[in-house]
Design an enzyme around this catalytic site. Structure first.
Site, mmCIF file in Angstrom:
data_model
loop_
_atom_site.group_PDB
_atom_site.id
_atom_site.type_symbol
_atom_site.label_atom_id
_atom_site.label_comp_id
_atom_site.label_asym_id
_atom_site.label_seq_id
_atom_site.Cartn_x
_atom_site.Cartn_y
_atom_site.Cartn_z
ATOM 1 N N CYS A 2 0.845 -1.173 0.000
ATOM 2 C CA CYS A 2 0.000 0.000 0.000
ATOM 3 C C CYS A 2 0.888 1.233 0.000
ATOM 4 O O CYS A 2 2.075 1.163 -0.266
ATOM 5 C CB CYS A 2 -0.905 0.013 1.228
ATOM 6 S SG CYS A 2 -1.794 -1.551 1.477
ATOM 7 N N ARG A 50 -4.887 1.647 -0.321
ATOM 8 C CA ARG A 50 -4.696 0.209 -0.139
ATOM 9 C C ARG A 50 -4.699 -0.572 -1.440
ATOM 10 O O ARG A 50 -5.578 -0.401 -2.294
ATOM 11 C CB ARG A 50 -5.794 -0.358 0.772
ATOM 12 C CG ARG A 50 -5.537 -1.834 1.097
ATOM 13 C CD ARG A 50 -6.623 -2.439 1.951
ATOM 14 N NE ARG A 50 -6.257 -3.810 2.291
ATOM 15 C CZ ARG A 50 -7.113 -4.782 2.528
ATOM 16 N NH1 ARG A 50 -8.414 -4.548 2.510
ATOM 17 N NH2 ARG A 50 -6.692 -6.005 2.808
ATOM 18 N N LEU A 51 -3.716 -1.457 -1.560
ATOM 19 C CA LEU A 51 -3.723 -2.532 -2.543
ATOM 20 C C LEU A 51 -4.031 -3.796 -1.749
ATOM 21 O O LEU A 51 -3.203 -4.286 -0.985
ATOM 22 C CB LEU A 51 -2.367 -2.631 -3.248
ATOM 23 C CG LEU A 51 -2.246 -3.702 -4.339
ATOM 24 C CD1 LEU A 51 -3.146 -3.365 -5.526
ATOM 25 C CD2 LEU A 51 -0.795 -3.826 -4.811
ATOM 26 N N ILE A 53 -4.316 -7.354 -0.500
ATOM 27 C CA ILE A 53 -3.597 -8.607 -0.736
ATOM 28 C C ILE A 53 -4.041 -9.693 0.241
ATOM 29 O O ILE A 53 -4.245 -10.841 -0.137
ATOM 30 C CB ILE A 53 -2.067 -8.390 -0.617
ATOM 31 C CG1 ILE A 53 -1.588 -7.306 -1.589
ATOM 32 C CG2 ILE A 53 -1.326 -9.703 -0.834
ATOM 33 C CD1 ILE A 53 -1.760 -7.644 -3.053
ATOM 34 N N ILE A 54 -4.176 -9.346 1.512
ATOM 35 C CA ILE A 54 -4.583 -10.276 2.558
ATOM 36 C C ILE A 54 -5.796 -9.691 3.277
ATOM 37 O O ILE A 54 -5.829 -8.490 3.559
ATOM 38 C CB ILE A 54 -3.428 -10.532 3.557
ATOM 39 C CG1 ILE A 54 -2.269 -11.252 2.856
ATOM 40 C CG2 ILE A 54 -3.905 -11.344 4.752
ATOM 41 C CD1 ILE A 54 -1.029 -11.416 3.725
ATOM 42 N N GLY A 76 3.591 -2.712 3.152
ATOM 43 C CA GLY A 76 4.415 -3.909 3.075
ATOM 44 C C GLY A 76 3.648 -5.161 3.468
ATOM 45 O O GLY A 76 2.423 -5.190 3.425
ATOM 46 N N GLU A 77 4.394 -6.181 3.851
ATOM 47 C CA GLU A 77 3.798 -7.446 4.277
ATOM 48 C C GLU A 77 4.611 -8.019 5.431
ATOM 49 O O GLU A 77 5.846 -7.981 5.413
ATOM 50 C CB GLU A 77 3.778 -8.474 3.141
ATOM 51 C CG GLU A 77 2.982 -8.060 1.917
ATOM 52 C CD GLU A 77 1.478 -8.014 2.138
ATOM 53 O OE1 GLU A 77 1.018 -8.501 3.198
ATOM 54 O OE2 GLU A 77 0.774 -7.487 1.272
ATOM 55 N N SER A 359 10.409 -11.905 -6.885
ATOM 56 C CA SER A 359 11.542 -11.526 -7.715
ATOM 57 C C SER A 359 12.845 -11.883 -7.016
ATOM 58 O O SER A 359 12.849 -12.234 -5.834
ATOM 59 C CB SER A 359 11.475 -10.024 -8.018
ATOM 60 O OG SER A 359 12.414 -9.643 -9.002
ATOM 61 N N GLY A 360 13.955 -11.776 -7.734
ATOM 62 C CA GLY A 360 15.231 -12.281 -7.229
ATOM 63 C C GLY A 360 16.176 -11.242 -6.670
ATOM 64 O O GLY A 360 17.349 -11.546 -6.436
#
Length: 617
Positions: A2, A50-51, A53-54, A76-77, A359-360
């Site tokens: 977010c 907000r995006l 996700i959970i 974040g998460e 992603s890496g």
């Protein structure tokens, strides 16, 4: 994933706090198009985009604790939120959502700043105490999520992006001109300052406490390596495989579809392969029509071999150049890393299908992936030569023509690591950067510390061998200010959450114990990581040399209409305000003649001017 904005300004009621916080949040709406929320009490105002996700329906912010004495906005998460939630409920805390952010709120109630050591994830957050007016902000260990602030008098502005701060009526929109030479050398500022005067970034692994116009800041995480020389390479590879598998599983937690970025390299391939064990992992790749630069074919070959669905697209020069203004605006500060442009398009492509990608990023810094780390092995015996003799040989080498075999080695070998660290003059040498700037501006910048003086305190804190010292410096500067910032801003521009399983506290705990010989050798980088990859990936992928996100930009700058487009910008009235345009034209002409490439230098000036037009035009 977010975005948030906020301010505390209790002594100025001459403007509508509610209207202002909404405007600030609107400036970062791309970070959270799913919902918005606000808090204001006449002293402070917090805004959230907000995006989801959970807990898609329930975990909206700002969040308040049980007695509404604390208000949280976060980005974040938190991957271990379920475990922390159980602990906090057992301790008597009442939760109002099923989301991950609420553990930060109740965790701070329970443990204060100590909650930071318990969080496993990527985050930036702000907590406001409604009784005392105190603000507490923090940023994750590696700086995966950004956090900016501007404090003046008894007012503080803060948020996920600078453009959100600039929407406040009392924000200063002024260029930090005295740092421009540093930016030309490194393509970022390695400390807390930004190219906006008065706007600062909270460094990774730090917290900030602000009350009554006073700021207190401290560091809660320091990346330290403690190599275990007793571990075999086989043991290292097995431990890496297990740690990454567990981290990918943690990073895959979501109530929406999750995909993976896939290049031809070992890092993203490892992440995608582990993700495929637990879910239908769609992968996404961007490439070029110029085949020698493109990773499309290699990525598609790997995807077929491992049964991963892969979507690839070609990016051409017209699309590349047309998107530069949007890329520079999204970055907040100018970033001349050409890979930002294909990443912008890759994120847009992935966002058509998923809301989260793995992603890496971070593997090179943690596991020793950059070829210049091998320089340390070459320099090690030469460092035994007395310093006066090395300086004399360097002085003699400077009289030799550029390109003479051994010239660069002898010149660089005269300096200790804090002075020859490659990131300090990554784009321009210091003297050339000063000379490129308009005379008055160059003189102002020359009064600032040199890049080596900036780096000296950083290296003074690092007690390690040269390989480890360079990795640590990269984690604290390059990775934070370039790699991760680019990943955050390019993904969020498309309302896409980008997660980085290598930058996990458990993975770092393992990486920090690897002997230097399991990280870097004379012929190979990421030795232990490649050994882990060889256990599950095709040999060609596990052994793929480091090449970065290569673009055909150097070639395009020799071709019209792109060369002419760049030439026009570099000779504009705006360019003459900042640069000696004769120097820019000389670089462009020499690049045109070839074979020597000045792509990075030309692109740095071009990106700065495009960025300046977006924010000051």
């Amino acid at each position: 994933m977010c975005g948030f904005v906020g301010f505390i300004d209790e002594n100025d009621q001459t403007y509508d706090h509610r209207a202002v916080i909404v405007t600030m949040a609107d400036a970062i709406a791309h970070r959270g198009p799913d919902s918005e929320g606000y808090f204001e009490d006449g002293r402070a105002a917090l805004g959230f985009r907000r995006l989801a996700i959970i807990d898609l329906a329930g975990a909206n912010q700002p969040l308040c604790n049980e007695n509404r004495s604390l208000v949280l906005v976060s980005n974040g998460e938190i991957y271990n939120y379920r475990e922390l939630r159980r602990q906090l409920i057992a301790a008597g805390h009442a939760f109002s959502t099923q989301g991950d952010a609420e553990v930060v709120l109740h965790g701070f109630e329970r443990w204060g700043a100590g909650v930071l050591d318990r969080l496993r994830g990527m985050f930036a957050f702000a907590l406001y105490d409604t009784a005392t007016g105190e603000l507490f902000c923090a940023r994750d260990a590696f700086g995966i999520k950004p956090l900016y602030y501007a404090a003046e008098g008894d007012r503080i502005l803060f948020g996920s992006e600078i453009k959100g701060l600039l929407a406040h009526p009392h924000a200063r929109r002024s260029l930090n001109e005295r740092r421009l030479a540093h930016w030309l050398c490194m393509e970022y500022l390695p400390d807390e300052e930004t190219l906006f005067e008065g706007v600062r970034k909270l460094p990774a692994g730090h917290w900030l406490r602000w009350r009554n116009g006073r700021a207190e800041r401290d560091r809660w995480f320091v990346p330290r390596f403690a190599p275990d020389a007793g571990r075999s390479l086989k043991e290292s590879a097995e431990a890496i495989e297990a740690a990454l598998r567990e981290s990918v599983a943690a990073h895959a937690i979501a109530d929406v579809d999750v995909g993976c970025f896939l290049s031809a390299g070992v890092d993203s391939s490892l992440v995608a392969r582990e993700a495929a064990r637990i879910m239908e992992a769609r992968t996404f790749t961007i490439g070029w029509g110029e085949g020698r630069f493109s990773e499309l074919e290699a990525a598609a070959t790997f995807a077929r071999a491992t049964g991963l669905p892969n979507e690839g697209r070609i990016l051409d020069a017209e699309q590349f150049f047309a998107s530069v203004p949007a890329v520079q605006y999204a970055m907040d500060e100018p970033l001349p890393n050409p890979s930002a442009v294909p990443l912008y398009h890759l994120c847009a492509m992935a966002a058509e299908s998923v809301k989260v990608v793995l992603s890496g990023e971070g593997a090179d810094e943690l596991f020793g992936g950059y070829p210049y780390y091998q320089e340390c092995l070459a320099f090690a015996p030469y460092m035994m030569v007395p310093a006066p003799a090395r300086r004399a040989l360097a002085a003699a080498a400077r009289h030799q023509p550029e390109g003479t075999h051994g010239r660069r080695f002898l010149i660089r070998g005269a300096h200790p690591l804090p002075e020859r660290y490659i990131r300090l003059e990554y784009n321009f040498p210091w003297a050339e950067a000063l000379d490129l700037l308009a005379p008055e501006l160059g003189a102002r910048c020359a009064a600032a510390p040199t890049p080596w003086e900036l780096a000296a305190p950083l290296f003074a804190e690092i007690e390690a061998d040269e390989i480890t010292a360079m990795q640590t410096a990269d984690i604290l500067t390059w990775m934070q200010q370039d790699i991760l910032l680019k990943a955050d801003k390019m993904s969020m521009a498309s309302s896409l959450e980008l997660r980085v399983p290598f930058l996990d506290r458990e993975v770092f705990a393992l990486a920090s114990t690897l002997p230097a010989s399991h990280r870097v050798g004379r012929r190979e980088t990421k030795i232990a990581l490649r050994a882990a990859a060889a256990r599950t990936l095709p040999q060609a992928t596990a052994a793929m040399p480091k090449q970065g996100f290569v673009t055909p930009l150097a070639q395009w700058l020799r071709e019209d209409p792109w060369r002419e487009q760049v030439h026009e910008v570099l000779n504009s009235e705006r360019a003459r305000r900042f640069f000696r345009t004769d120097r820019l034209n000389a670089l462009l002409d020499e690049h045109q003649r070839g074979p020597r490439s000045h792509m990075k230098k030309i692109w740095s000036a071009y990106c700065f001017l495009i960025w300046h037009e977006q924010y000051f035009g």
